[in-house]
Each structure stands twice: as C-alpha cells, then as structure tokens.
Design a protein around this motif. Structure first.
Motif, mmCIF file in Angstrom:
data_model
loop_
_atom_site.group_PDB
_atom_site.id
_atom_site.type_symbol
_atom_site.label_atom_id
_atom_site.label_comp_id
_atom_site.label_asym_id
_atom_site.label_seq_id
_atom_site.Cartn_x
_atom_site.Cartn_y
_atom_site.Cartn_z
ATOM 1 N N PHE A 218 0.833 -1.233 -0.006
ATOM 2 C CA PHE A 218 -0.115 0.007 0.024
ATOM 3 C C PHE A 218 1.016 1.436 -0.068
ATOM 4 N N VAL A 219 0.476 2.039 -0.873
ATOM 5 C CA VAL A 219 1.293 3.459 -0.886
ATOM 6 C C VAL A 219 0.679 4.705 -0.895
ATOM 7 N N GLY A 220 0.843 5.556 0.071
ATOM 8 C CA GLY A 220 0.219 6.811 0.195
ATOM 9 C C GLY A 220 0.839 7.886 0.288
ATOM 10 N N TYR A 221 0.480 9.086 0.466
ATOM 11 C CA TYR A 221 0.993 10.338 0.925
ATOM 12 C C TYR A 221 0.272 11.289 1.676
ATOM 13 N N GLY A 222 0.820 12.201 2.320
ATOM 14 C CA GLY A 222 -0.207 12.959 3.143
ATOM 15 C C GLY A 222 -1.030 12.414 3.978
ATOM 16 N N SER A 223 -2.336 12.658 4.171
ATOM 17 C CA SER A 223 -3.163 11.843 4.974
ATOM 18 C C SER A 223 -3.296 10.497 4.919
ATOM 19 N N THR A 224 -2.885 10.118 3.505
ATOM 20 C CA THR A 224 -3.196 8.567 3.233
ATOM 21 C C THR A 224 -1.940 7.790 3.270
ATOM 22 N N TYR A 225 -0.913 8.440 3.850
ATOM 23 C CA TYR A 225 0.202 7.666 4.301
ATOM 24 C C TYR A 225 -0.252 6.809 5.507
ATOM 25 N N GLY A 226 -1.005 7.439 6.575
ATOM 26 C CA GLY A 226 -1.703 6.586 7.663
ATOM 27 C C GLY A 226 -2.571 5.622 7.073
ATOM 28 N N VAL A 227 -3.208 5.757 5.961
ATOM 29 C CA VAL A 227 -4.170 4.685 5.377
ATOM 30 C C VAL A 227 -3.170 3.538 4.881
ATOM 31 N N ALA A 228 -1.945 3.908 4.312
ATOM 32 C CA ALA A 228 -1.169 2.875 3.651
ATOM 33 C C ALA A 228 -0.590 1.886 4.901
ATOM 34 N N ARG A 229 -0.163 2.687 5.939
ATOM 35 C CA ARG A 229 0.156 1.776 7.202
ATOM 36 C C ARG A 229 -0.879 0.830 7.738
ATOM 37 N N GLU A 230 -2.148 1.413 7.647
ATOM 38 C CA GLU A 230 -3.233 0.610 8.273
ATOM 39 C C GLU A 230 -3.275 -0.519 7.167
ATOM 40 N N GLY A 231 -3.241 -0.500 6.130
ATOM 41 C CA GLY A 231 -3.213 -1.464 4.991
ATOM 42 C C GLY A 231 -2.155 -2.753 5.376
ATOM 43 N N GLU A 232 -0.963 -2.415 5.731
ATOM 44 C CA GLU A 232 -0.061 -3.148 6.030
ATOM 45 C C GLU A 232 -0.623 -3.761 7.500
ATOM 46 N N THR A 233 -0.922 -3.243 8.567
ATOM 47 C CA THR A 233 -1.455 -3.813 9.776
ATOM 48 C C THR A 233 -2.456 -4.697 9.397
ATOM 49 N N LYS A 234 -3.475 -4.286 8.753
ATOM 50 C CA LYS A 234 -4.678 -5.269 8.718
ATOM 51 C C LYS A 234 -4.728 -6.311 8.050
ATOM 52 N N LYS A 246 3.623 1.973 2.714
ATOM 53 C CA LYS A 246 4.935 2.989 2.447
ATOM 54 C C LYS A 246 4.235 4.293 2.218
ATOM 55 N N GLU A 247 5.151 5.239 2.510
ATOM 56 C CA GLU A 247 4.750 6.536 1.979
ATOM 57 C C GLU A 247 5.610 6.735 0.671
ATOM 58 N N LEU A 248 4.814 7.616 -0.071
ATOM 59 C CA LEU A 248 5.192 7.325 -1.588
ATOM 60 C C LEU A 248 6.650 7.348 -1.896
ATOM 61 N N GLU A 249 7.454 8.812 -1.217
ATOM 62 C CA GLU A 249 8.792 8.927 -1.635
ATOM 63 C C GLU A 249 9.479 7.896 -0.967
ATOM 64 N N GLU A 250 9.257 7.383 0.326
ATOM 65 C CA GLU A 250 9.910 6.410 1.082
ATOM 66 C C GLU A 250 10.062 5.075 0.018
ATOM 67 N N TYR A 251 8.750 4.777 -0.430
ATOM 68 C CA TYR A 251 8.820 3.525 -1.322
ATOM 69 C C TYR A 251 9.921 3.571 -2.545
ATOM 70 N N MET A 252 9.733 4.824 -3.014
ATOM 71 C CA MET A 252 10.699 5.240 -4.441
ATOM 72 C C MET A 252 12.187 5.104 -3.971
ATOM 73 N N LYS A 273 -0.975 17.274 -3.200
ATOM 74 C CA LYS A 273 0.299 17.753 -3.848
ATOM 75 C C LYS A 273 1.203 16.859 -4.553
ATOM 76 N N LEU A 274 1.353 15.586 -4.192
ATOM 77 C CA LEU A 274 1.766 14.837 -4.813
ATOM 78 C C LEU A 274 1.426 13.857 -5.731
ATOM 79 N N GLU A 275 0.103 13.962 -6.549
ATOM 80 C CA GLU A 275 -0.644 13.330 -7.253
ATOM 81 C C GLU A 275 0.269 12.789 -8.656
ATOM 82 N N GLU A 276 0.985 14.061 -9.063
ATOM 83 C CA GLU A 276 1.711 13.690 -10.570
ATOM 84 C C GLU A 276 2.791 12.692 -9.946
ATOM 85 N N ARG A 277 3.470 13.007 -8.716
ATOM 86 C CA ARG A 277 4.448 12.170 -8.522
ATOM 87 C C ARG A 277 4.196 10.747 -8.329
ATOM 88 N N ALA A 278 3.122 10.424 -7.740
ATOM 89 C CA ALA A 278 2.314 8.940 -7.868
ATOM 90 C C ALA A 278 2.072 8.592 -9.228
#
Length: 358
Positions: A218-234, A246-252, A273-278
């Motif tokens: 799961f990859v997210g950024y901003g507020s959805t970084y917490g969502v990505a982390r929750e994906g890993e947990t659940k 993972k946070e977007l840049e962290e994964y990269m 802010k990071l939609e184009e990066r994603a």
C-alpha cells in the motif's frame, strides 16, 4: 461479537455522534487557556499499531490547522530512550482499547516526571483510564473485535476535531472557516454508506485477484500515508500474508527494487500535492507488476479497469476519514474467503508471555 464489517457499517453513526458531541468529548483539553495553548510549539503523539496509523492519517491536518510541527512516536522507544520532556510541547497518548502496556507506561513516565499528557481511549474503565490524569473518551462504545476498524476511523476524526477546536481557540482560524471544516466532515459522514457500497462492489469484482495474492503493498502520501500503514497492519493481522504500507517517496527510495511480478500494489490517492509524483511511479510499476490498483478519493476522468473511485470531493487533508474503508473491507472479506476465524486469537498465549496488553 460484531464483525469488522459490522463496525465499518457503524462508522456513519459514530462519526455523526462524535461531531454532535465534540464539545463534551474534547472538554478535557479545550478548557486549557488560550495563553497556555499559544505557548505550545509542537505536538507529540504517542501511539502504536492502528492508533499510530490513525495518528499519521491525522498528522497533516493537525499541523496545517495549528501551524506547528506534529510528531508521532513509539511509546516504548520514547519511554526508554527519549524521556526528555519539553514544557513547550503538547503531549497526547492514544490507546483505543486502553490496554497497551507501552502506551500506559509512557503516560506513567510523563506524569512521574511532572509532565502533562492527554490520553485518548474508547474504554473509560480500562487500565489506561484508571492510571492517566487527563482522559479523553472517544465518544463510542468499546469495539469488541480486536482488529479495530471504527475505532481507527473515530481516532482520526477526533484528532482532526481537536486540531480544529484548538485552532479556533488560539484564533488561528476564522469562524467562517471553522464552520466550513465542520460542514466538510459532516458531508463525509453522509457519504459513508455510498463509499462502503462502492468498496464492496469493487472487492467482489476482483475477488480472485485478491484471494490469490501473496503480497500486498500500500502506497500513500499526506493523510493517506496513515491509510497505507493501516493496510499493512490489517492485511498482516487478518489475511496473514506479507503486506507493507509505505509513504510514496519512501517507497521510491529502495523498496521498489524488491518488486515481484505477482505483487498487488495499491495507491491511496487523495488528489493532493504529490498526485503527479504518484502517477510517475505507477507508470514505472505498470511495466514490472501484473496488478496495480488506485483507490481514488474522488472521481477521475481516466482510470484503469482495476481502480476504485469513491466520489467524495474534499480536501486531501480529510481524505483519510473515508479512504481506509476499502482497505478495511478488503482485509475482512479476504480473511473470510480464506476461512480465517477472526474471533479466535491466532496465538492466545502471546499476551500472557509478552505482557504487551494489560
């Protein structure tokens, strides 16, 4: 015992109750004087597991509203190696169930050293409630299912509301903007049944792909970084396969090198802010893995067949209030398809041996 799915379906009611009763829920901390609030230069939140994931999901919103840095710390590491209190820091501790040893320990250590910490929990009769001096109830019943869903989402909402209320009290937010933010949160609550229905249809339509997954990322950024982390947990807890959040840049910056063609990769897109990066990362991944999915907070003009559009137009800072629903439903449904009984502990001796829960 209610299932994870039952609690997901209760989230609209829980959100509406929290919004309606926010003044009572947050009274313990909002009664601080404007002068005292203005003296804080940062916020530190102590949490672990899903509570920590929820804190990361609320972190950008809190920082944007209070205009100060917000840090999330592991309670055990902080208590044992970082016990250097700062009078200009506002301390919060989160333990949804109220039984986490490490969170209870950090609260005790802070108070023993003369500090003040506000503790958020859903169980006002729990061990942490009995030990902590300043307790904030979550305004919902105790979640019976140990793999929390509603409690995770409620934590995000309460942290967002806390930032909103404090920013108004500190005169960093105009009344008109305050009301606008509340309206947005209420709108999201109204959309939740529709979000759930779309997520269920999406998951059912891709059942075979999800059921045969060996690893989910799961990859997210901003507020959805917490969502990505929750994906890993659940997914790890319930489906019991390898999962990473993972946070977007962290994964990269390294993890992408460990790709396998059969990986299932999920982007949680808040249109920020990071939609184009994603999008650039997705272009790369399309040539190396079989399946890439995007869970969009709103709608997009062009999407891939496997993508999910939730259709909620809102700030990227509030997207975490509903984008976790597909992730929670995914973990529940795949676990049930695999015949995993979530009401029975996989390792009943764990807490007895390790003492991780009190």
């Amino acid at each position: 015992m209610k299932s994870m799915e039952d609690y997901i379906n209760l989230e609209q009611t829980i959100y509406q109750n929290i919004l309606q009763n926010r003044n009572d829920i947050l009274q313990e901390i909002t009664q601080l004087s404007a002068t005292e609030l203005a003296s804080y230069e940062s916020i530190v939140i102590f949490a672990t597991g899903s509570s920590s994931n929820a804190a990361f999901a609320a972190q950008p919103y809190i920082a944007s509203k209070l205009q100060i840095p917000v840090y999330i710390e592991e309670p055990s590491f902080a208590a044992n190696y970082m016990m250097h209190l700062n009078q200009k820091t506002l301390y919060l501790a989160i333990s949804q169930g109220g039984h986490s040893y490490s969170t209870i320990h950090i609260v005790e250590e802070i108070e023993k050293h003369g500090g003040t910490v506000f503790t958020l929990t859903s169980d006002l009769e729990s061990p942490i409630s009995k030990k902590a001096k300043h307790v904030i109830g979550m305004g919902m019943g105790v979640e019976e299912m140990p793999y929390v869903t509603a409690g995770y989402s409620a934590t995000i909402l309460i942290l967002d509301l806390l930032a909103l209320e404090l920013s108004r009290q500190m005169k960093r937010l105009h009344t008109e903007d305050y009301e606008k933010e509340l309206d947005e949160m209420s709108k999201i609550a109204r959309f939740l049944p529709e979000v759930i229905a779309k997520a269920e249809q999406w998951i059912e339509g891709l059942k075979e792909e999800f059921l045969t997954a060996d690893r989910m990322i799961f990859v997210g950024y901003g507020s959805t970084y917490g969502v990505a982390r929750e994906g890993e947990t659940k997914i790890t807890e319930t489906v019991r396969i390898s999962a990473f959040g993972k946070e977007l840049e962290e994964y990269m910056h390294g993890p992408y090198i460990g790709l396998a063609k059969t990986d299932r990769i999920f982007f949680i897109e808040p249109h920020g802010k990071l939609e184009e990066r994603a999008e650039k990362l997705k272009q790369f991944l399309a040539g190396h893995v079989e399946t890439v999915y995007t869970i969009y907070a709103d709608k997009v003009e062009e999407r891939q067949a496997r993508d999910l559009m939730l259709g909620v137009q809102t700030s990227e800072y509030l997207a975490s209030l509903f984008t976790t629903i597909p992730v929670h439903l995914l973990s529940y449904k795949v676990s049930q398809w695999k015949g995993i009984n979530l009401e029975i502990s996989a390792y009943p001796e764990f807490d007895r041996i390790t003492g991780s829960k009190i």
